[in-house]
Write a protein that holds these residues in place. Structure first.
Motif, mmCIF file in Angstrom:
data_model
loop_
_atom_site.group_PDB
_atom_site.id
_atom_site.type_symbol
_atom_site.label_atom_id
_atom_site.label_comp_id
_atom_site.label_asym_id
_atom_site.label_seq_id
_atom_site.Cartn_x
_atom_site.Cartn_y
_atom_site.Cartn_z
ATOM 1 N N ASN A 118 0.353 -0.964 -0.274
ATOM 2 C CA ASN A 118 0.176 0.708 0.462
ATOM 3 C C ASN A 118 0.796 0.954 0.498
ATOM 4 N N VAL A 122 1.860 4.626 -2.750
ATOM 5 C CA VAL A 122 1.452 5.856 -2.758
ATOM 6 C C VAL A 122 2.117 6.555 -3.449
ATOM 7 N N LYS A 126 3.440 9.912 -6.182
ATOM 8 C CA LYS A 126 3.860 10.864 -6.131
ATOM 9 C C LYS A 126 5.228 11.559 -7.163
ATOM 10 N N LYS A 139 0.845 15.850 4.241
ATOM 11 C CA LYS A 139 -0.057 14.532 3.057
ATOM 12 C C LYS A 139 0.241 13.453 2.891
ATOM 13 N N LEU A 140 1.906 13.025 2.805
ATOM 14 C CA LEU A 140 2.209 12.096 2.663
ATOM 15 C C LEU A 140 1.964 11.052 3.759
ATOM 16 N N GLU A 143 -1.160 9.877 4.379
ATOM 17 C CA GLU A 143 -1.979 8.733 3.627
ATOM 18 C C GLU A 143 -1.084 7.627 4.139
ATOM 19 N N ARG A 146 -2.993 6.220 6.626
ATOM 20 C CA ARG A 146 -3.921 5.432 6.024
ATOM 21 C C ARG A 146 -3.846 4.043 5.381
ATOM 22 N N GLU A 147 -2.847 3.799 4.287
ATOM 23 C CA GLU A 147 -2.937 2.948 4.224
ATOM 24 C C GLU A 147 -2.026 1.449 5.061
ATOM 25 N N ILE A 158 -9.137 11.087 4.859
ATOM 26 C CA ILE A 158 -8.394 12.264 4.574
ATOM 27 C C ILE A 158 -8.624 12.660 3.109
ATOM 28 N N ASP A 160 -7.854 12.932 0.095
ATOM 29 C CA ASP A 160 -8.276 12.182 -1.549
ATOM 30 C C ASP A 160 -8.515 10.312 -1.342
ATOM 31 N N GLU A 161 -9.265 10.451 -0.567
ATOM 32 C CA GLU A 161 -10.146 9.652 0.533
ATOM 33 C C GLU A 161 -11.034 8.435 -1.047
ATOM 34 N N HIS A 164 -8.369 6.749 -3.573
ATOM 35 C CA HIS A 164 -8.397 5.505 -3.718
ATOM 36 C C HIS A 164 -9.581 4.342 -2.491
#
Length: 194
Positions: A118, A122, A126, A139-140, A143, A146-147, A158, A160-161, A164
């Motif tokens: 995951n 991500v 980038k 932001k990374l 992410e 989250r992953e 977040i 950009d949920e 993904h």
């Protein structure tokens, strides 16, 4: 001879009294020195005990302090090609996860292949420009958090949920507030872009 014998007997008790006084004085000095030494040691021990009590008070957790020390789970370094179109660039990123307890650390290790996959996915999306900015790194980190939580069965929102998210997977996973999650922070131990 009797006069000479009388002065010899008088001199003997005077010598004995002097010896007794000197002996008593020496004993008194030794006793006073011993008592002084004992008082010195006792006062030093009392001062040391006071210092320990003060240190214990400082070490006591306050209402706002963490209940337990966090557990850190370092991940192997990630090396990935970036999504820059005009040039070939890559990133080498070291990540350490801060988790709520050691049990969660063991859980993360059990799901490590899925978590690494995951995170690599991500990172591969980038660009160098995104990652060079502070906002891009923040932001990374969100992410990556989250992953990391997805394989463990948690879902967080977040910006950009939607990009993904799987179709029905979000409905099946437990949603929680961000501060209740087992992965509390993502820390970067190294961050190289070339």
């Amino acid at each position: 001879m009797s006069a000479a014998a009388a002065t010899a007997t008088d001199a003997a008790p005077k010598k004995g009294k002097k010896k007794l006084i000197v002996l008593l004085a020496v004993v008194l000095v030794v006793l006073l020195a011993g008592a002084g030494g004992a008082l010195f040691l006792l006062s030093k021990q009392a001062a040391h005990a006071d210092d320990e009590d003060a240190a214990e008070e400082v070490a006591k957790p306050t209402k706002h302090a963490a209940k337990a020390a966090p557990t850190f789970v370092p991940l192997d370094t990630f090396t990935v090609n970036l999504a820059d179109r005009n040039t070939e660039r890559y990133a080498q990123i070291g990540i350490t996860l801060e988790v709520s307890d050691a049990k969660v650390g063991d859980q993360i290790k059990a799901f490590m292949p899925a978590i690494r996959n995951n995170i690599l996915m991500v990172l591969a999306h980038k660009t160098a420009d995104e990652l060079l900015q502070r906002e891009g790194k923040l932001k990374l980190a969100a992410e990556i958090r989250r992953e990391t939580l997805r394989p463990l069965g948690y879902e967080i929102d977040i910006d950009d949920e939607a990009e993904h998210a799987d179709d029905g997977a979000a409905k099946k996973k437990r949603k929680r507030r961000a501060d209740d999650l087992p992965v509390t922070q993502v820390h970067f131990s190294n961050f190289i872009i070339q």
